[in-house]
Design a protein around this motif. Structure first.
Motif, PDB file in Angstrom:
ATOM      1  N   UNK A  13       0.813  -1.157  -0.108  1.00 45.55           N
ATOM      2  CA  UNK A  13       0.221   0.308  -0.170  1.00 45.55           C
ATOM      3  C   UNK A  13       0.842   1.229  -0.252  1.00 45.55           C
ATOM      4  N   UNK A  14       0.634   2.264  -0.602  1.00 50.93           N
ATOM      5  CA  UNK A  14       1.353   3.767  -0.993  1.00 50.93           C
ATOM      6  C   UNK A  14       1.615   4.186   0.291  1.00 50.93           C
ATOM      7  N   UNK A  15       2.656   4.179   0.610  1.00 49.19           N
ATOM      8  CA  UNK A  15       3.070   5.118   1.657  1.00 49.19           C
ATOM      9  C   UNK A  15       2.295   5.941   1.440  1.00 49.19           C
ATOM     10  N   UNK A  16       1.553   7.014   3.381  1.00 49.26           N
ATOM     11  CA  UNK A  16       1.432   8.952   3.152  1.00 49.26           C
ATOM     12  C   UNK A  16       2.150   9.856   3.578  1.00 49.26           C
ATOM     13  N   UNK A  17       2.358  10.525   3.407  1.00 47.25           N
ATOM     14  CA  UNK A  17       3.470  11.792   3.469  1.00 47.25           C
ATOM     15  C   UNK A  17       3.612  11.724   4.537  1.00 47.25           C
ATOM     16  N   UNK A  18       4.692  12.870   4.770  1.00 47.39           N
ATOM     17  CA  UNK A  18       4.700  13.080   6.463  1.00 47.39           C
ATOM     18  C   UNK A  18       4.242  14.224   6.804  1.00 47.39           C
ATOM     19  N   UNK A  19       3.148  13.460   8.190  1.00 51.00           N
ATOM     20  CA  UNK A  19       2.213  14.623   8.580  1.00 51.00           C
ATOM     21  C   UNK A  19       2.998  14.953  10.198  1.00 51.00           C
ATOM     22  N   UNK A  20       2.961  16.727   9.999  1.00 50.79           N
ATOM     23  CA  UNK A  20       3.695  17.048  11.758  1.00 50.79           C
ATOM     24  C   UNK A  20       2.047  17.766  12.208  1.00 50.79           C
ATOM     25  N   UNK A  21       1.999  17.359  13.368  1.00 51.01           N
ATOM     26  CA  UNK A  21       1.179  18.017  14.031  1.00 51.01           C
ATOM     27  C   UNK A  21       1.629  19.103  14.803  1.00 51.01           C
TER      28      UNK A  21
ATOM     29  N   UNK B  94      13.993  11.145  26.937  1.00 44.59           N
ATOM     30  CA  UNK B  94      13.321  10.000  25.988  1.00 44.59           C
ATOM     31  C   UNK B  94      12.734  10.457  25.145  1.00 44.59           C
ATOM     32  N   UNK B  95      12.633  12.131  24.745  1.00 46.80           N
ATOM     33  CA  UNK B  95      11.802  12.731  23.488  1.00 46.80           C
ATOM     34  C   UNK B  95      11.989  12.032  22.846  1.00 46.80           C
ATOM     35  N   UNK B  96      13.513  11.860  21.818  1.00 44.67           N
ATOM     36  CA  UNK B  96      13.541  11.125  20.727  1.00 44.67           C
ATOM     37  C   UNK B  96      12.623  10.026  19.809  1.00 44.67           C
ATOM     38  N   UNK B  97      12.522   9.201  21.318  1.00 46.94           N
ATOM     39  CA  UNK B  97      11.776   8.062  21.421  1.00 46.94           C
ATOM     40  C   UNK B  97      10.131   8.446  21.355  1.00 46.94           C
ATOM     41  N   UNK B  98      10.301   9.599  22.045  1.00 48.81           N
ATOM     42  CA  UNK B  98       8.469   9.827  22.271  1.00 48.81           C
ATOM     43  C   UNK B  98       7.912  10.568  21.048  1.00 48.81           C
ATOM     44  N   UNK B  99       8.870  12.056  20.360  1.00 47.64           N
ATOM     45  CA  UNK B  99       8.786  11.704  18.714  1.00 47.64           C
ATOM     46  C   UNK B  99       8.416  10.557  17.839  1.00 47.64           C
ATOM     47  N   UNK B 100       9.140   9.574  17.769  1.00 47.42           N
ATOM     48  CA  UNK B 100       8.933   8.414  16.978  1.00 47.42           C
ATOM     49  C   UNK B 100       7.162   8.225  16.974  1.00 47.42           C
TER      50      UNK B 100
ATOM     51  N   UNK C 286       8.791  -0.196   8.463  1.00 47.26           N
ATOM     52  CA  UNK C 286       9.867   1.109   8.113  1.00 47.26           C
ATOM     53  C   UNK C 286      10.066   1.029   7.044  1.00 47.26           C
ATOM     54  N   UNK C 287       9.898   0.517   5.920  1.00 50.26           N
ATOM     55  CA  UNK C 287       9.778   0.976   5.127  1.00 50.26           C
ATOM     56  C   UNK C 287       8.970   2.359   4.445  1.00 50.26           C
ATOM     57  N   UNK C 288       7.362   1.960   4.998  1.00 49.20           N
ATOM     58  CA  UNK C 288       6.930   2.861   5.094  1.00 49.20           C
ATOM     59  C   UNK C 288       6.941   4.351   6.419  1.00 49.20           C
ATOM     60  N   UNK C 289       7.458   4.075   7.163  1.00 48.41           N
ATOM     61  CA  UNK C 289       7.511   5.020   7.654  1.00 48.41           C
ATOM     62  C   UNK C 289       9.292   6.183   7.523  1.00 48.41           C
TER      63      UNK C 289
ATOM     64  N   UNK D 119       8.116   7.866   4.206  1.00 47.35           N
ATOM     65  CA  UNK D 119       7.220   9.375   4.833  1.00 47.35           C
ATOM     66  C   UNK D 119       8.211  10.211   5.801  1.00 47.35           C
ATOM     67  N   UNK D 120       9.292   9.978   6.155  1.00 44.97           N
ATOM     68  CA  UNK D 120      10.405  10.652   7.212  1.00 44.97           C
ATOM     69  C   UNK D 120      11.525  10.527   7.665  1.00 44.97           C
TER      70      UNK D 120
END
Length: 448
Positions: A41-49, A100-106, A356-359, A362-363
């Protein structure tokens, strides 16, 4: 502090049009409903909140999938004020600042990708920073619920989950936490983490099927080591085997040589395996072996330091099968000869590989291992929100016995708040691991 390790309810008809292609499939009764898209399934684009108070960005449209979905541009996950429209508000609690901000952001990025894939503009994500602290997590939950959050995804650590659970129960809001601490589960708190007890049960059941009845355990003296020990005692007993020896070592020890020397001596003191016992598949019968299998719930550098000491003290991997837990989900372990041929239980690797490939597409970076849990959990909430036959976030909806299917395989919640997962058994090889017993595709027993 160690990190906790880890689809809508099943129905006979297809979900409403307008969602993922994978969600447009007809779901047969008894089969877990899929929330992760089918591979390819094609991945989505990056979504930043954005931070609270700033408008949500518009997200690019992915390439056209094989099954038609809406053609207009899809909005990104939105931050909304209470009372604004007919929104379904999802609180997402994670450490977005601090160590742990890096993990939380992921985790948050994975959740946004799931919402993009769901293409449902009624869903609004309310990200809140816990800073990895229980009091901050409880305050974040209170704030999100005051803004209308109908369900909470997160937090990450067990002390945070306990604090959030207390706050959420007062409002009757369910919590889907990434923790693996069984003591915080229940009464509206559901755990999604990869718990060691199921990994131990799965790999020991597989080993028992290969004729292994005599087991030993060498574990760190830590909460994780204690949990594995308790699970091993139960799993060997249920499988009709025996846990003949167990030993522990301090988690901060830097020299494991005396530990392994002592442990090897205790194994040599065991009576030999009886000649009348059936042979063990894959083990050289000419080699002496006091036990059939040795469980090593360790990972990373500590496991790589421990492994070569075992054959040095005559615990021969040709005669004793080494068993591990999800901590063995590390492609580099195959470089240690003593671990080659060892077995461990984990989610089927192809699911995370596809995620992992889709992420990364996207990012622009690879995800942490826990990120797929955030995707599956957010997708689960989105699919449950589509249901009209039951209250979408009720205990009855969450504990559907047929379960759900995501990137990390099938899973279902039990009434006590614990998650049950379908795991594969993998064998460590020089260039990685391979599946030797596939993960189940359904929770239905064969023949049912």
């Amino acid at each position: 502090m160690s990190l906790p390790l880890l689809l809508g309810a099943c129905q006979s008809g297809a979900p409403a049009q307008g969602g993922l292609p994978g969600l447009l499939e007809k779901i047969a009764p008894g089969a877990p409903q899929r929330v992760a898209p089918q591979p390819g399934t094609p991945p989505g684009g990056q979504a930043n909140i954005p931070p609270a108070g700033q408008p949500a960005p518009q997200m690019p449209r992915p390439a056209a999938p094989s099954l038609a979905i809406e053609t207009q541009p899809l909005p990104g996950p939105m931050l909304v004020r209470p009372g604004e429209g007919n929104m379904i508000r999802i609180a997402f609690l994670a450490p977005l600042s601090g160590p742990h901000a890096g993990l939380g952001r992921a985790l948050l990025d994975a959740a946004q990708l799931a919402l993009f894939d769901l293409a449902d503009d009624r869903l609004a994500l309310l990200p809140r920073d816990t800073e990895g602290q229980p009091e901050k997590a409880a305050a974040a939950a209170q704030q999100a619920m005051a803004e209308g959050a109908q369900i909470i995804i997160g937090p990450l650590f067990s002390n945070e989950a306990a604090a959030v659970g207390t706050a959420a129960r007062e409002r009757g809001v369910k919590v889907l936490s990434f923790s693996t601490d069984r003591t915080v589960a229940g009464d509206g708190v559901y755990l999604l983490g990869f718990t060691p007890d199921q990994q131990v049960e799965r790999v020991i059941a597989y080993a028992r099927g290969k004729g292994m009845t005599r087991y030993a355990l060498l574990a760190p003296d830590s909460p994780y080591g204690h949990a594995v020990t308790q699970a091993a005692e139960l799993a060997t007993r249920q499988a009709g085997g025996q846990l003949l020896r167990q030993d522990r070592y301090a988690g901060d020890t830097t020299d494991l040589t005396p530990v392994v020397r002592r442990f090897a001596g205790s194994l040599r003191a065991l009576p030999p395996r009886s000649p009348e016992e059936p042979p063990v598949e894959g083990i050289d019968p000419s080699l002496p072996r006091p036990v059939d299998a040795l469980l090593l719930p360790e990972g990373g550098a500590k496991l790589r330091a421990l492994a070569p000491l075992l054959p040095y003290f005559d615990i021969d991997p040709r005669a004793v099968r080494f068993l591990g837990t999800g901590l063995w989900e590390d492609a580099s372990l195959g470089s240690e000869p003593a671990l080659q041929g060892g077995w461990y239980a984990a989610p089927a690797p192809e699911g995370f590989a596809e995620f992992s490939r889709r992420f990364e597409q996207s990012y622009g970076r690879r995800p942490v291992r826990l990120a797929s849990l955030a995707y599956d959990t957010t997708a689960l909430v989105g699919i449950l929100a589509k249901r009209t036959d039951v209250m979408p976030f009720s205990d009855a909806a969450l504990t559907n016995p047929d379960g759900f299917a995501g990137y990390d395989g099938i899973f279902r919640f039990q009434p006590n708040g614990l998650v049950q997962r379908g795991l594969a058994v993998l064998e460590v090889q020089r260039r990685g691991s391979r599946v030797i017993d596939p993960a189940p595709a359904s929770f239905q027993l064969p023949g049912n």
